[in-house]
Structures are given as C-alpha cells and as structure tokens.
Scaffold this motif. Structure first.
Motif, mmCIF file in Angstrom:
data_model
loop_
_atom_site.group_PDB
_atom_site.id
_atom_site.type_symbol
_atom_site.label_atom_id
_atom_site.label_comp_id
_atom_site.label_asym_id
_atom_site.label_seq_id
_atom_site.Cartn_x
_atom_site.Cartn_y
_atom_site.Cartn_z
ATOM 1 N N GLU A 1 0.821 -1.204 0.000
ATOM 2 C CA GLU A 1 0.000 0.000 0.000
ATOM 3 C C GLU A 1 0.859 1.259 0.000
ATOM 4 N N PHE A 2 1.927 1.287 0.800
ATOM 5 C CA PHE A 2 2.755 2.483 0.888
ATOM 6 C C PHE A 2 3.747 2.567 -0.273
ATOM 7 N N GLY A 3 4.052 1.436 -0.908
ATOM 8 C CA GLY A 3 5.078 1.432 -1.925
ATOM 9 C C GLY A 3 4.735 2.235 -3.158
ATOM 10 N N ARG A 4 3.463 2.495 -3.422
ATOM 11 C CA ARG A 4 3.109 3.227 -4.631
ATOM 12 C C ARG A 4 3.334 4.725 -4.505
ATOM 13 N N PHE A 5 3.706 5.196 -3.316
ATOM 14 C CA PHE A 5 3.917 6.635 -3.130
ATOM 15 C C PHE A 5 5.394 7.034 -3.247
ATOM 16 N N GLY A 6 6.292 6.083 -3.386
ATOM 17 C CA GLY A 6 7.696 6.415 -3.521
ATOM 18 C C GLY A 6 8.591 5.260 -3.125
ATOM 19 N N GLU A 7 9.882 5.517 -3.143
ATOM 20 C CA GLU A 7 10.877 4.498 -2.819
ATOM 21 C C GLU A 7 10.950 4.304 -1.299
ATOM 22 N N ILE A 8 10.815 3.076 -0.858
ATOM 23 C CA ILE A 8 10.853 2.743 0.568
ATOM 24 C C ILE A 8 12.241 2.206 0.912
ATOM 25 N N LYS A 9 12.853 2.783 1.931
ATOM 26 C CA LYS A 9 14.176 2.357 2.370
ATOM 27 C C LYS A 9 14.113 1.222 3.383
ATOM 28 N N SER A 10 13.164 1.284 4.301
ATOM 29 C CA SER A 10 13.079 0.241 5.324
ATOM 30 C C SER A 10 11.669 0.226 5.904
ATOM 31 N N ILE A 11 11.293 -0.936 6.440
ATOM 32 C CA ILE A 11 10.007 -1.133 7.100
ATOM 33 C C ILE A 11 10.257 -1.915 8.378
ATOM 34 N N LYS A 12 9.698 -1.424 9.467
ATOM 35 C CA LYS A 12 9.809 -2.100 10.762
ATOM 36 C C LYS A 12 8.422 -2.240 11.365
ATOM 37 N N ILE A 13 8.091 -3.451 11.790
ATOM 38 C CA ILE A 13 6.805 -3.735 12.415
ATOM 39 C C ILE A 13 7.046 -4.069 13.884
ATOM 40 N N MET A 14 6.404 -3.313 14.777
ATOM 41 C CA MET A 14 6.518 -3.544 16.222
ATOM 42 C C MET A 14 5.281 -4.328 16.667
ATOM 43 N N TYR A 15 5.423 -5.625 16.841
ATOM 44 C CA TYR A 15 4.288 -6.449 17.224
ATOM 45 C C TYR A 15 3.966 -6.254 18.709
ATOM 46 N N PRO A 16 2.721 -6.530 19.120
ATOM 47 C CA PRO A 16 2.361 -6.383 20.535
ATOM 48 C C PRO A 16 3.258 -7.248 21.421
ATOM 49 N N ARG A 17 3.719 -6.664 22.518
ATOM 50 C CA ARG A 17 4.639 -7.364 23.412
ATOM 51 C C ARG A 17 3.999 -7.776 24.727
ATOM 52 N N THR A 18 3.008 -7.042 25.179
ATOM 53 C CA THR A 18 2.380 -7.327 26.470
ATOM 54 C C THR A 18 0.967 -7.855 26.250
ATOM 55 N N GLY A 19 0.411 -8.433 27.300
ATOM 56 C CA GLY A 19 -0.958 -8.919 27.227
ATOM 57 C C GLY A 19 -1.951 -7.811 26.990
ATOM 58 N N LEU A 20 -1.684 -6.630 27.536
ATOM 59 C CA LEU A 20 -2.569 -5.485 27.323
ATOM 60 C C LEU A 20 -2.587 -5.084 25.857
ATOM 61 N N GLN A 21 -1.417 -5.048 25.223
ATOM 62 C CA GLN A 21 -1.365 -4.677 23.809
ATOM 63 C C GLN A 21 -2.037 -5.733 22.941
ATOM 64 N N HIS A 22 -1.893 -7.005 23.306
ATOM 65 C CA HIS A 22 -2.572 -8.057 22.554
ATOM 66 C C HIS A 22 -4.082 -7.918 22.681
ATOM 67 N N ALA A 23 -4.564 -7.614 23.887
ATOM 68 C CA ALA A 23 -6.005 -7.512 24.108
ATOM 69 C C ALA A 23 -6.600 -6.355 23.325
#
Length: 481
Positions: A1-23
C-alpha cells in the motif's frame, strides 16, 4: 500500500509485546521513504484509511539515517527479445514442449547483443523467463486462485492437490515434470505463487525483474495496470475517517441532536440491571464511537447524577440506577478495543473522569444504611477487580479508585501527613504548605486515580495519605509471608 507513493528504504513492524497490547490489538510500524515529499504524500493519502477494519493513524516519527547495505549488486536487467517471440503457442501446438518454451532466444551466431539490450549483471549466461498472462480468462482465474491458496497454505496443500487431481487435464500446468518446467502456464503459475507469497495482489504486482535465488534464472513479470494516484476530484470508495479537521484525533466528532436524545432515553428511561437493556445502550455507544469523547463524558455525568436522587422514591432506586450505569460503563470499556474508529478513546476518557465519579460514589454510599452501603461497595469493588483483570487501567490507578471508595475524612495533623507521602512526592513533602506545589500534588493524585477537582493542597495530601494507609497493610502482610 505504501510502496506506490515512492521508494521505501526500510520497514519495521513492532508487534504487541504485552498482554494489554494483545487484548487491544495494538500494532505499530515504521515506514522510511527515500524523500520527505514521498512520505508526506503517503501520509496525506493513507491517514484515516480503514485497513483490516481499523483506522490508520499516521504521523511523522524521529528521522533516522537509512541502513547502508553491506553488499551492492548491479540491477538485474534481462535481455528482452521481440514481443512476437514470446507469444503463447496456438491452441493446437500448446501441448508440445518445444513450442511452449519461454526461454530467451539466443542471438544468431556471430552476432553480438547490442550494449543497450545486454543485461547489467555478472550472470550474462543466466536463463531468463518472460511471463505471459494466459489469454483465456477462465484459465487465468483458475491459476490465480490456486496460486493464492498454495501461497497461503503451503507446499503440503499443493502436494495434496497433485495427488488428488493428477489425472485432471485442467490442472496439468501444476505438474513440475521435466517436459513441463518451461511451459508458459506452468511458469505463470510458479510466478503467481511466488508473487502472492511476497504480498502482491490479484491485480497489482511488482514488475521489476528478479531472481528467486542467486545464480538462478531471471524472471520478468508481465506489465500490470498502473494504479492512478488519488485526487481530490475522484477518491476511491472506501471507508475513511477524517482526522485532519478535528484536533486530537478520533472520537472528537460532535454528537448529533437525534443521537443525543437517543442516548438520554437509553440511560434515563430504558437502562436497568437487565442484560438486554445494558446491551442496547452499549451497542449504541459503539455504533457512535466517532463521538466517543462526548458519549464517555455523558456516561460519567449520568453516574454522578444518579448519585444525587431528587426524591425519596428516587433514593430507593438510587443504588440500582448507579450500578446499572456502571455496568454500561464497564461493558463499553471492555469493547473499547474493537475496530470501530474512535472506540479506543473510551478507555482514555473513562480514565480521565473516573476519579471524580468514584468521589461521587463515595459520597453517595455514605448516605445509605449500613447494610445497603456494604452491598453497594461490594458490587463496585467487584467491578474494579474486573477492570484490573482486563488490564484496562494501570494497577496503581485501580488501587486509587478502590481507596477513594473506602476513604473517610478524619482530622489529621499536617506534620504527620508530610511523613506519609510516597517516595515519588519528595518535592511535595518539603513544601506542601506552598501553593506552588499544588501541581506536583495533583500529578501524584492523578497517577493514583485520586480525585483532584476542587481540592485544596490539604485535601490532596489527605487523599495521598489515605492511599498509603489503605494499601500498606496489604503490602506488609504480603512481605511477612
């Protein structure tokens, strides 16, 4: 989705780490573009878009330097022969292996490849596959659907299909046999499977040449329709949440007069301890989550109003009305992690207003009889423990709510109060008599879920002391065990 707006150098995904974030279904990602104007274009077009049922919230992060690549390789540019040499074979010759080859035709003997058409790669002798889209729509749809399922389910799914349909001529292009490896349909199937596994879609895919493995053949995908940039005149028909015109983000929309009247009717007339009544009011709050700030404030205000009955008959029904409104608040809080845009703001609004609500609950309980007061406080205490189990608020905040509910107001010495402040209130301990330290006291009370509205510094210190006295016995008994 973001790639059509320009050249992407890097992508980082921060997945949920705690039970609260998962909930709560919380996920955060960082997309780094080569140029700022590309990032601005992506942010303006993607902000507020519904993605997997959730509204995207996009802001600029702290700029970082692009990660340098340790290995620099020349771009793979395959030699493309004339278009007619890559045409699919006629139906009567499609079954022969020689006529279905998709490899590049070698140049005539003694004739060199022009420099402009020669691949810029050190693998000049590597084979190149130029993928052609099947002309028959039904065949193409069958291959696309099969490749999408194989990319999703894996190699075991493909093996199961080959075992069950080995004699089916419609799926002959799936067989990886020696005389079938370079068949145009088989090459198209292999490329589509790889493209789906890399995140491409049915109608949009990467068109750059690539190698699946080093020193392997070069794959040249076919051209696809170019997706037009979004414009103000014609925008795609998708669900969007406009966050730019409203300060503070989601949940700031104004509640319409008709919706406000419906909410008042649900809380004043139809709300009771029955499950259907609470369910109807809760569903209305979630359906209008775009106005979550106004609805949350109205719910908290209704609890405080129910704590002040205007007649003796209302006084008899007071505890039930208060508990019913608290049940509504609790149900909305539990469902605040749903995908409705603005629903997540309910938790923040409740956390802001609950200290004052519990102060009203404490004053209301003091007017009840001893038996009714004990039953009322037990019901409210159970709700607090449920919120703690849900991790809806910080543990210290829910402790402060419970301490407020069971607080009394005895007369105390100011010198004794100074000794009972927590370790985080050193500034307030030394200068509690000065008005300049009121802000520090309010900050300490707010972090503990204690009310601060209309309180003097002396009242704030008393509430901090009661918080310590209410929970210190439990801590000491736990330490002794």
């Amino acid at each position: 989705e973001f790639g059509r707006f320009g050249e992407i150098k890097s992508i980082k995904i921060m997945y949920p780490r705690t039970g609260l974030q998962h909930a709560r279904g919380m996920s955060t990602g960082f997309v780094q573009f080569a140029q700022r104007k590309q990032a601005e274009l992506a942010m303006n077009n993607m902000r507020g878009q519904a993605y997997f049922g959730m509204a995207l919230r996009i802001e600029f992060a702290k700029p970082v330097a692009p990660v340098p690549s340790g290995i620099t390789r020349p771009a793979v540019q395959p030699y493309l022969p004339p278009v007619q040499t890559l045409a699919l074979p006629a139906p009567e010759t499609q079954g022969t292996a020689s006529s279905s080859s998709a490899t590049l035709a070698p140049p005539p003997s003694g004739q060199e490849i022009p420099p402009g058409l020669k691949r810029k790669s050190r693998f000049d002798q590597a084979k190149a596959f130029c993928i052609a889209i099947p002309s028959e729509v039904s065949v193409r749809q069958l291959i696309d659907r099969t490749a999408e399922l194989v990319a999703l389910e894996g190699w075991e799914f493909e093996s199961l299909i080959l075992q069950r349909e080995h004699a089916n001529p419609r799926l002959a292009w799936m067989k990886a046999e020696k005389d079938n490896l370079e068949d145009p349909l088989h090459l198209y199937y292999r490329w589509r499977t790889f493209a789906f596994s890399q995140g491409d879609s049915q109608d949009q895919w990467r068109t750059e040449p690539f190698q699946i493995y080093e020193n392997g053949p070069v794959w040249q995908p076919p051209a696809c329709a170019v997706r037009k940039a979004w414009s103000e005149e014609k925008k795609p028909n998708i669900q969007r949440l406009d966050l730019r015109g409203k300060p503070g983000g989601a949940g700031r929309a104004e509640l319409q007069t008709e919706d406000l009247q419906t909410l008042e009717r649900l809380m004043e007339e139809g709300l009771s301890l029955r499950r259907p009544a609470v369910l109807e009011a809760m569903a209305f709050c979630l359906d209008n989550a775009a106005s979550s700030q106004a609805i949350a404030q109205r719910i908290c205000k209704s609890v405080c109003e129910a704590c002040k009955p205007s007649s003796e008959d209302a006084s008899a029904q007071g505890p039930q009305q208060v508990i019913a409104r608290l049940y509504l608040l609790s149900d909305v809080l539990f469902n605040a992690h749903c995908t409705k845009p603005g629903a997540s703001m309910y938790r923040r609004q409740f956390q802001e207003h609950l200290p004052d609500v519990f102060e009203s609950l404490r004053e209301f309980s003091s007017s009840l009889s001893a038996l009714a007061q004990a039953s009322f406080k037990d019901n409210v205490k159970q709700l607090i423990h449920i919120w703690t189990d849900w991790s809806s608020f910080p543990p210290q905040f829910t402790r402060g709510l419970e301490a407020t509910l069971f607080r009394h107001a005895p007369a105390v010495d100011r010198e004794d109060l100074l000794l009972e402040l927590s370790s985080g209130t050193d500034e307030a301990q030394a200068t509690v008599q000065k008005d300049a330290q009121t802000t520090a006291l309010e900050r300490e009370c707010r972090s503990r879920g204690l009310p601060i509205s209309g309180a003097t510094p002396q009242h704030l210190v008393e509430r901090l002391r009661h918080f310590q006295e209410y929970w210190v016995p439990e801590a000491s008994s736990t330490g002794g065990q």
